[in-house]
Design a protein around this motif. Structure first.
Motif, PDB file in Angstrom:
ATOM      1  N   LYS A 209       0.830  -1.209   0.000  1.00 15.08           N
ATOM      2  CA  LYS A 209       0.000   0.000   0.000  1.00 15.08           C
ATOM      3  C   LYS A 209       0.863   1.258   0.000  1.00 15.08           C
ATOM      4  O   LYS A 209       0.581   2.221  -0.722  1.00 15.08           O
ATOM      5  CB  LYS A 209      -0.921  -0.014   1.213  1.00 15.08           C
ATOM      6  N   GLU A 210       1.911   1.260   0.811  1.00  8.87           N
ATOM      7  CA  GLU A 210       2.802   2.417   0.858  1.00  8.87           C
ATOM      8  C   GLU A 210       3.584   2.570  -0.446  1.00  8.87           C
ATOM      9  O   GLU A 210       3.850   3.696  -0.886  1.00  8.87           O
ATOM     10  CB  GLU A 210       3.772   2.286   2.027  1.00  8.87           C
ATOM     11  N   ALA A 211       3.950   1.454  -1.060  1.00 13.20           N
ATOM     12  CA  ALA A 211       4.674   1.501  -2.329  1.00 13.20           C
ATOM     13  C   ALA A 211       3.799   2.118  -3.414  1.00 13.20           C
ATOM     14  O   ALA A 211       4.258   2.957  -4.209  1.00 13.20           O
ATOM     15  CB  ALA A 211       5.112   0.095  -2.738  1.00 13.20           C
ATOM     16  N   TYR A 212       2.538   1.723  -3.438  1.00 12.09           N
ATOM     17  CA  TYR A 212       1.603   2.290  -4.417  1.00 12.09           C
ATOM     18  C   TYR A 212       1.424   3.787  -4.164  1.00 12.09           C
ATOM     19  O   TYR A 212       1.420   4.594  -5.101  1.00 12.09           O
ATOM     20  CB  TYR A 212       0.249   1.592  -4.339  1.00 12.09           C
ATOM     21  N   ALA A 213       1.257   4.163  -2.897  1.00 14.67           N
ATOM     22  CA  ALA A 213       1.066   5.567  -2.541  1.00 14.67           C
ATOM     23  C   ALA A 213       2.256   6.417  -2.982  1.00 14.67           C
ATOM     24  O   ALA A 213       2.081   7.559  -3.432  1.00 14.67           O
ATOM     25  CB  ALA A 213       0.846   5.701  -1.038  1.00 14.67           C
ATOM     26  N   ALA A 214       3.460   5.864  -2.861  1.00 13.37           N
ATOM     27  CA  ALA A 214       4.666   6.585  -3.279  1.00 13.37           C
ATOM     28  C   ALA A 214       4.631   6.850  -4.779  1.00 13.37           C
ATOM     29  O   ALA A 214       4.868   7.971  -5.239  1.00 13.37           O
ATOM     30  CB  ALA A 214       5.914   5.786  -2.903  1.00 13.37           C
ATOM     31  N   GLY A 215       4.344   5.806  -5.564  1.00 17.29           N
ATOM     32  CA  GLY A 215       4.269   5.968  -7.014  1.00 17.29           C
ATOM     33  C   GLY A 215       3.146   6.893  -7.434  1.00 17.29           C
ATOM     34  O   GLY A 215       3.283   7.690  -8.365  1.00 17.29           O
ATOM     35  N   ASN A 216       2.024   6.803  -6.731  1.00 21.14           N
ATOM     36  CA  ASN A 216       0.863   7.629  -7.051  1.00 21.14           C
ATOM     37  C   ASN A 216       1.158   9.107  -6.785  1.00 21.14           C
ATOM     38  O   ASN A 216       0.806   9.982  -7.583  1.00 21.14           O
ATOM     39  CB  ASN A 216      -0.331   7.177  -6.214  1.00 21.14           C
ATOM     40  N   TYR A 217       1.807   9.384  -5.665  1.00 16.79           N
ATOM     41  CA  TYR A 217       2.139  10.772  -5.310  1.00 16.79           C
ATOM     42  C   TYR A 217       3.110  11.378  -6.324  1.00 16.79           C
ATOM     43  O   TYR A 217       2.902  12.483  -6.827  1.00 16.79           O
ATOM     44  CB  TYR A 217       2.750  10.820  -3.910  1.00 16.79           C
ATOM     45  N   ILE A 218       4.165  10.634  -6.643  1.00 17.43           N
ATOM     46  CA  ILE A 218       5.148  11.121  -7.610  1.00 17.43           C
ATOM     47  C   ILE A 218       4.520  11.255  -8.995  1.00 17.43           C
ATOM     48  O   ILE A 218       4.743  12.243  -9.706  1.00 17.43           O
ATOM     49  CB  ILE A 218       6.369  10.184  -7.658  1.00 17.43           C
ATOM     50  N   GLY A 219       3.736  10.260  -9.381  1.00 13.97           N
ATOM     51  CA  GLY A 219       3.090  10.294 -10.689  1.00 13.97           C
ATOM     52  C   GLY A 219       2.182  11.497 -10.864  1.00 13.97           C
ATOM     53  O   GLY A 219       2.113  12.090 -11.952  1.00 13.97           O
ATOM     54  N   LYS A 220       1.506  11.875  -9.785  1.00 14.55           N
ATOM     55  CA  LYS A 220       0.572  13.005  -9.858  1.00 14.55           C
ATOM     56  C   LYS A 220       1.309  14.297 -10.193  1.00 14.55           C
ATOM     57  O   LYS A 220       0.908  15.046 -11.099  1.00 14.55           O
ATOM     58  CB  LYS A 220      -0.157  13.153  -8.510  1.00 14.55           C
ATOM     59  N   TYR A 221       2.394  14.594  -9.473  1.00 15.48           N
ATOM     60  CA  TYR A 221       3.052  15.874  -9.759  1.00 15.48           C
ATOM     61  C   TYR A 221       3.873  15.833 -11.044  1.00 15.48           C
ATOM     62  O   TYR A 221       4.025  16.863 -11.722  1.00 15.48           O
ATOM     63  CB  TYR A 221       3.850  16.402  -8.561  1.00 15.48           C
ATOM     64  N   LEU A 222       4.373  14.667 -11.432  1.00 16.15           N
ATOM     65  CA  LEU A 222       5.066  14.587 -12.721  1.00 16.15           C
ATOM     66  C   LEU A 222       4.092  14.883 -13.863  1.00 16.15           C
ATOM     67  O   LEU A 222       4.415  15.609 -14.805  1.00 16.15           O
ATOM     68  CB  LEU A 222       5.679  13.199 -12.918  1.00 16.15           C
TER      69      LEU A 222
END
Length: 301
Positions: A209-222
Protein backbone atom coordinates in the motif's frame (compact mmCIF):
# COMPACT_ATOMS: atom_id res chain seq x y z
CA UNK A 1 12.44 -4.39 -36.62
CA UNK A 2 8.94 -3.59 -37.93
CA UNK A 3 7.37 -5.26 -34.91
CA UNK A 4 9.64 -3.22 -32.61
CA UNK A 5 8.45 0.04 -34.17
CA UNK A 6 4.82 -1.04 -33.90
CA UNK A 7 5.31 -1.68 -30.18
CA UNK A 8 7.22 1.59 -29.72
CA UNK A 9 4.56 3.70 -31.42
CA UNK A 10 1.76 1.82 -29.71
CA UNK A 11 3.18 2.94 -26.34
CA UNK A 12 3.12 6.53 -27.58
CA UNK A 13 -0.49 6.33 -28.81
CA UNK A 14 -2.13 4.34 -26.04
CA UNK A 15 -3.12 6.15 -22.85
CA UNK A 16 -2.57 4.30 -19.62
CA UNK A 17 -5.61 6.05 -18.24
CA UNK A 18 -7.96 4.23 -20.69
CA UNK A 19 -10.57 1.96 -19.12
CA UNK A 20 -9.44 -1.64 -19.45
CA UNK A 21 -11.52 -4.67 -20.34
CA UNK A 22 -10.95 -5.96 -16.81
CA UNK A 23 -12.33 -2.76 -15.32
CA UNK A 24 -15.45 -2.95 -17.49
CA UNK A 25 -15.96 -6.57 -16.53
CA UNK A 26 -15.67 -5.66 -12.85
CA UNK A 27 -18.31 -2.99 -13.39
CA UNK A 28 -20.62 -5.45 -15.12
CA UNK A 29 -20.21 -7.95 -12.29
CA UNK A 30 -21.00 -5.29 -9.70
CA UNK A 31 -24.24 -4.37 -11.47
CA UNK A 32 -26.02 -7.54 -10.35
CA UNK A 33 -29.32 -7.43 -8.43
CA UNK A 34 -29.67 -9.25 -5.11
CA UNK A 35 -31.53 -12.50 -5.93
CA UNK A 36 -32.02 -13.70 -2.35
CA UNK A 37 -35.71 -13.76 -1.46
CA UNK A 38 -36.98 -14.00 2.10
CA UNK A 39 -40.31 -15.21 3.49
CA UNK A 40 -41.39 -12.77 6.21
CA UNK A 41 -44.19 -14.88 7.70
CA UNK A 42 -44.77 -18.52 8.54
CA UNK A 43 -47.88 -20.09 7.03
CA UNK A 44 -50.12 -22.57 8.82
CA UNK A 45 -50.42 -24.80 5.80
CA UNK A 46 -47.45 -26.87 4.67
CA UNK A 47 -48.82 -26.87 1.11
CA UNK A 48 -48.89 -23.08 0.97
CA UNK A 49 -45.34 -22.98 2.39
CA UNK A 50 -44.20 -25.44 -0.25
CA UNK A 51 -45.77 -23.41 -3.05
CA UNK A 52 -44.22 -20.23 -1.70
CA UNK A 53 -40.82 -21.90 -1.45
CA UNK A 54 -41.03 -23.20 -5.00
CA UNK A 55 -42.04 -19.77 -6.25
CA UNK A 56 -39.08 -18.17 -4.45
CA UNK A 57 -36.62 -20.69 -5.89
CA UNK A 58 -38.10 -20.25 -9.34
CA UNK A 59 -37.92 -16.44 -9.12
CA UNK A 60 -34.37 -16.56 -7.73
CA UNK A 61 -33.32 -18.83 -10.55
CA UNK A 62 -34.86 -16.51 -13.13
CA UNK A 63 -33.13 -13.45 -11.66
CA UNK A 64 -29.81 -15.30 -11.43
CA UNK A 65 -30.07 -16.43 -15.06
CA UNK A 66 -30.88 -12.88 -16.11
CA UNK A 67 -27.79 -11.54 -14.29
CA UNK A 68 -25.55 -14.14 -15.94
CA UNK A 69 -26.93 -13.28 -19.38
CA UNK A 70 -26.37 -9.56 -18.76
CA UNK A 71 -22.78 -10.25 -17.72
CA UNK A 72 -22.19 -12.39 -20.81
CA UNK A 73 -23.60 -9.68 -23.08
CA UNK A 74 -21.58 -6.98 -21.34
CA UNK A 75 -18.38 -9.03 -21.64
CA UNK A 76 -19.06 -9.73 -25.31
CA UNK A 77 -19.60 -6.02 -26.02
CA UNK A 78 -16.46 -5.08 -24.08
CA UNK A 79 -14.36 -7.61 -25.99
CA UNK A 80 -15.79 -6.42 -29.29
CA UNK A 81 -14.87 -2.80 -28.49
CA UNK A 82 -11.37 -3.84 -27.35
CA UNK A 83 -10.77 -5.89 -30.50
CA UNK A 84 -12.02 -3.10 -32.73
CA UNK A 85 -9.79 -0.59 -30.93
CA UNK A 86 -6.79 -2.88 -31.40
CA UNK A 87 -7.49 -3.19 -35.12
CA UNK A 88 -7.77 0.59 -35.49
CA UNK A 89 -4.50 1.04 -33.60
CA UNK A 90 -2.74 -1.47 -35.84
CA UNK A 91 -3.92 0.42 -38.93
CA UNK A 92 -2.79 3.77 -37.48
CA UNK A 93 0.63 2.42 -36.51
CA UNK A 94 1.15 0.81 -39.91
CA UNK A 95 0.13 4.04 -41.62
CA UNK A 96 2.47 6.14 -39.47
CA UNK A 97 5.45 3.82 -39.98
CA UNK A 98 4.94 3.59 -43.73
CA UNK A 99 5.17 7.36 -43.94
CA UNK A 100 8.47 7.57 -42.03
CA UNK A 101 11.91 7.63 -43.60
CA UNK A 102 14.62 5.26 -42.37
CA UNK A 103 16.36 8.22 -40.74
CA UNK A 104 13.21 9.15 -38.82
CA UNK A 105 12.73 5.56 -37.65
CA UNK A 106 16.29 5.43 -36.33
CA UNK A 107 15.96 8.76 -34.50
CA UNK A 108 12.80 7.48 -32.80
CA UNK A 109 14.92 4.85 -31.01
CA UNK A 110 16.81 7.47 -28.99
CA UNK A 111 16.15 9.45 -25.82
CA UNK A 112 18.64 12.32 -25.45
CA UNK A 113 19.29 15.18 -23.07
CA UNK A 114 18.22 18.64 -24.37
CA UNK A 115 21.92 19.56 -24.49
CA UNK A 116 22.76 16.57 -26.70
CA UNK A 117 19.92 17.45 -29.04
CA UNK A 118 20.77 21.13 -29.44
CA UNK A 119 24.52 21.23 -28.83
CA UNK A 120 23.97 23.97 -26.25
CA UNK A 121 24.55 23.90 -22.50
CA UNK A 122 22.12 24.02 -19.55
CA UNK A 123 18.86 24.13 -21.50
CA UNK A 124 16.01 25.63 -19.45
CA UNK A 125 13.74 26.90 -22.24
CA UNK A 126 12.60 25.86 -25.68
CA UNK A 127 12.64 28.54 -28.37
CA UNK A 128 13.09 28.52 -32.16
CA UNK A 129 16.60 27.10 -31.89
CA UNK A 130 15.24 24.13 -29.97
CA UNK A 131 12.43 23.63 -32.50
CA UNK A 132 14.93 23.62 -35.37
CA UNK A 133 17.13 21.08 -33.60
CA UNK A 134 14.16 18.77 -32.99
CA UNK A 135 13.10 19.09 -36.62
CA UNK A 136 16.57 18.07 -37.79
CA UNK A 137 16.88 15.28 -35.24
CA UNK A 138 13.34 13.93 -34.52
CA UNK A 139 14.25 11.76 -31.54
CA UNK A 140 11.83 9.58 -29.61
CA UNK A 141 12.26 11.40 -26.33
CA UNK A 142 14.20 13.67 -24.00
CA UNK A 143 15.42 13.19 -20.45
CA UNK A 144 15.69 16.16 -18.09
CA UNK A 145 18.08 16.60 -15.17
CA UNK A 146 18.33 19.06 -12.29
CA UNK A 147 20.17 21.59 -14.47
CA UNK A 148 17.11 21.81 -16.72
CA UNK A 149 14.66 22.33 -13.87
CA UNK A 150 14.31 25.85 -12.40
CA UNK A 151 10.78 26.24 -11.06
CA UNK A 152 7.21 25.01 -11.72
CA UNK A 153 6.23 27.66 -14.29
CA UNK A 154 9.49 27.36 -16.25
CA UNK A 155 9.28 23.55 -16.29
CA UNK A 156 5.65 23.40 -17.40
CA UNK A 157 6.13 25.96 -20.16
CA UNK A 158 9.31 24.33 -21.45
CA UNK A 159 7.77 20.84 -21.62
CA UNK A 160 4.57 22.12 -23.22
CA UNK A 161 6.48 23.94 -25.96
CA UNK A 162 8.70 20.94 -26.65
CA UNK A 163 5.71 18.61 -26.91
CA UNK A 164 3.95 21.03 -29.25
CA UNK A 165 7.05 21.21 -31.48
CA UNK A 166 7.14 17.43 -31.69
CA UNK A 167 3.46 17.09 -32.58
CA UNK A 168 3.65 19.81 -35.21
CA UNK A 169 6.84 18.51 -36.83
CA UNK A 170 6.68 14.74 -36.31
CA UNK A 171 3.00 14.19 -35.68
CA UNK A 172 4.01 12.14 -32.65
CA UNK A 173 4.39 12.98 -28.95
CA UNK A 174 7.78 12.72 -27.27
CA UNK A 175 8.77 10.73 -24.24
CA UNK A 176 9.46 13.48 -21.69
CA UNK A 177 11.44 11.66 -19.05
CA UNK A 178 13.03 12.26 -15.66
CA UNK A 179 14.63 10.32 -12.80
CA UNK A 180 12.21 10.84 -9.93
CA UNK A 181 12.47 7.83 -7.63
CA UNK A 182 11.94 9.54 -4.29
CA UNK A 183 14.67 9.85 -1.69
CA UNK A 184 18.07 10.97 -2.92
CA UNK A 185 17.16 10.63 -6.61
CA UNK A 186 14.48 13.33 -6.87
CA UNK A 187 15.05 16.06 -9.44
CA UNK A 188 11.84 17.92 -8.56
CA UNK A 189 11.23 17.07 -4.90
CA UNK A 190 14.75 18.17 -3.95
CA UNK A 191 14.22 21.53 -5.66
CA UNK A 192 12.82 23.90 -3.02
CA UNK A 193 11.08 26.00 -5.69
CA UNK A 194 8.55 23.20 -6.18
CA UNK A 195 7.60 22.90 -2.52
CA UNK A 196 7.06 19.14 -2.84
CA UNK A 197 7.23 16.52 -0.12
CA UNK A 198 10.09 14.09 -0.68
CA UNK A 199 8.67 10.66 0.09
CA UNK A 200 12.07 9.41 1.23
CA UNK A 201 14.08 6.29 0.45
CA UNK A 202 12.46 3.11 -0.85
CA UNK A 203 14.12 1.08 1.91
CA UNK A 204 11.64 2.63 4.36
CA UNK A 205 8.57 1.40 2.46
CA UNK A 206 6.80 -1.12 4.73
CA UNK A 207 4.08 -2.63 2.55
CA UNK A 208 2.48 -2.75 -0.89
CA UNK A 209 0.00 0.00 0.00
CA UNK A 210 2.80 2.42 0.86
CA UNK A 211 4.67 1.50 -2.33
CA UNK A 212 1.60 2.29 -4.42
CA UNK A 213 1.07 5.57 -2.54
CA UNK A 214 4.67 6.58 -3.28
CA UNK A 215 4.27 5.97 -7.01
CA UNK A 216 0.86 7.63 -7.05
CA UNK A 217 2.14 10.77 -5.31
CA UNK A 218 5.15 11.12 -7.61
CA UNK A 219 3.09 10.29 -10.69
CA UNK A 220 0.57 13.01 -9.86
CA UNK A 221 3.05 15.87 -9.76
CA UNK A 222 5.07 14.59 -12.72
CA UNK A 223 1.88 14.55 -14.78
CA UNK A 224 0.93 18.03 -13.57
CA UNK A 225 4.22 19.46 -14.89
CA UNK A 226 4.06 17.67 -18.25
CA UNK A 227 6.27 14.59 -17.89
CA UNK A 228 5.05 11.22 -19.17
CA UNK A 229 7.94 8.85 -18.38
CA UNK A 230 9.72 8.23 -15.09
CA UNK A 231 12.92 6.19 -14.91
CA UNK A 232 11.66 4.49 -11.77
CA UNK A 233 11.14 2.34 -9.77
CA UNK A 234 14.51 0.95 -8.76
CA UNK A 235 13.87 -2.80 -8.89
CA UNK A 236 17.37 -3.86 -7.83
CA UNK A 237 17.59 -6.55 -5.15
CA UNK A 238 20.18 -5.33 -2.67
CA UNK A 239 22.37 -8.42 -2.29
CA UNK A 240 25.80 -6.82 -1.82
CA UNK A 241 26.23 -5.27 1.63
CA UNK A 242 29.05 -3.04 0.35
CA UNK A 243 26.85 -1.59 -2.40
CA UNK A 244 26.73 2.21 -2.19
CA UNK A 245 25.28 3.37 -5.51
CA UNK A 246 21.93 1.63 -4.92
CA UNK A 247 21.72 1.32 -1.15
CA UNK A 248 18.44 2.70 0.20
CA UNK A 249 17.12 3.27 -3.33
CA UNK A 250 16.24 -0.43 -3.29
CA UNK A 251 13.09 -1.85 -1.69
CA UNK A 252 15.30 -4.41 0.06
CA UNK A 253 17.17 -7.69 -0.19
CA UNK A 254 14.18 -10.04 -0.55
CA UNK A 255 13.39 -10.69 -4.24
CA UNK A 256 9.69 -11.30 -3.60
CA UNK A 257 9.31 -8.10 -1.59
CA UNK A 258 11.19 -6.04 -4.18
CA UNK A 259 9.03 -7.49 -6.96
CA UNK A 260 5.74 -6.73 -5.19
CA UNK A 261 6.72 -3.23 -4.07
CA UNK A 262 8.17 -2.29 -7.46
CA UNK A 263 4.97 -3.39 -9.20
CA UNK A 264 2.80 -1.44 -6.75
CA UNK A 265 4.96 1.68 -7.19
CA UNK A 266 4.71 1.27 -10.96
CA UNK A 267 0.92 0.93 -10.74
CA UNK A 268 0.84 4.19 -8.80
CA UNK A 269 2.70 5.96 -11.61
CA UNK A 270 0.43 4.41 -14.24
CA UNK A 271 -2.68 5.63 -12.43
CA UNK A 272 -1.55 9.15 -13.34
CA UNK A 273 -0.62 8.38 -16.93
CA UNK A 274 3.11 8.16 -16.21
CA UNK A 275 5.04 5.31 -17.83
CA UNK A 276 7.43 3.45 -15.53
CA UNK A 277 10.86 1.86 -15.98
CA UNK A 278 12.09 -1.10 -13.95
CA UNK A 279 15.80 -0.59 -13.49
CA UNK A 280 18.67 -1.52 -13.53
CA UNK A 281 19.09 -4.38 -15.95
CA UNK A 282 20.62 -6.89 -15.42
CA UNK A 283 20.94 -5.93 -11.75
CA UNK A 284 22.92 -3.30 -9.87
CA UNK A 285 22.11 -4.40 -6.34
CA UNK A 286 24.75 -7.11 -6.29
CA UNK A 287 27.64 -4.95 -7.46
CA UNK A 288 30.14 -2.92 -5.46
CA UNK A 289 31.22 -0.47 -8.15
CA UNK A 290 29.34 2.69 -9.13
CA UNK A 291 28.53 2.40 -12.83
CA UNK A 292 28.39 6.21 -13.09
CA UNK A 293 32.11 6.31 -12.35
CA UNK A 294 33.51 2.87 -13.06
CA UNK A 295 32.86 -0.47 -14.73
CA UNK A 296 30.42 -2.49 -12.61
CA UNK A 297 30.30 -6.25 -13.02
CA UNK A 298 28.50 -9.25 -11.64
CA UNK A 299 29.46 -12.92 -11.78
CA UNK A 300 25.83 -14.08 -11.52
CA UNK A 301 24.19 -15.80 -14.45
Amino acid sequence: MKKFFILFLAILILSTGCTSTGELNDYAQNEGTDADLENSEETASSEIFSESENASVSESSAIGTDIIEKEKNSTAKTNAVANNGSEILDVNVESTISGMTLKEKIYQLFILTPEQLTGSSAITSAGNEFADALSKRPVGGLIFFSSNIVDPVQTSEMLEKIQNYAREDEGLPLFLAIDEEGGKVSRLAKNSAFNLRNIGSMSKIRNVKEAYAAGNYIGKYLSDYGFNLDFAPDADVLSASANKVIGDRSFGSNPQTVSEYAKAYSDGLHSNGILSTFKHYPGHGGTIEDSHKDYAYSDKS
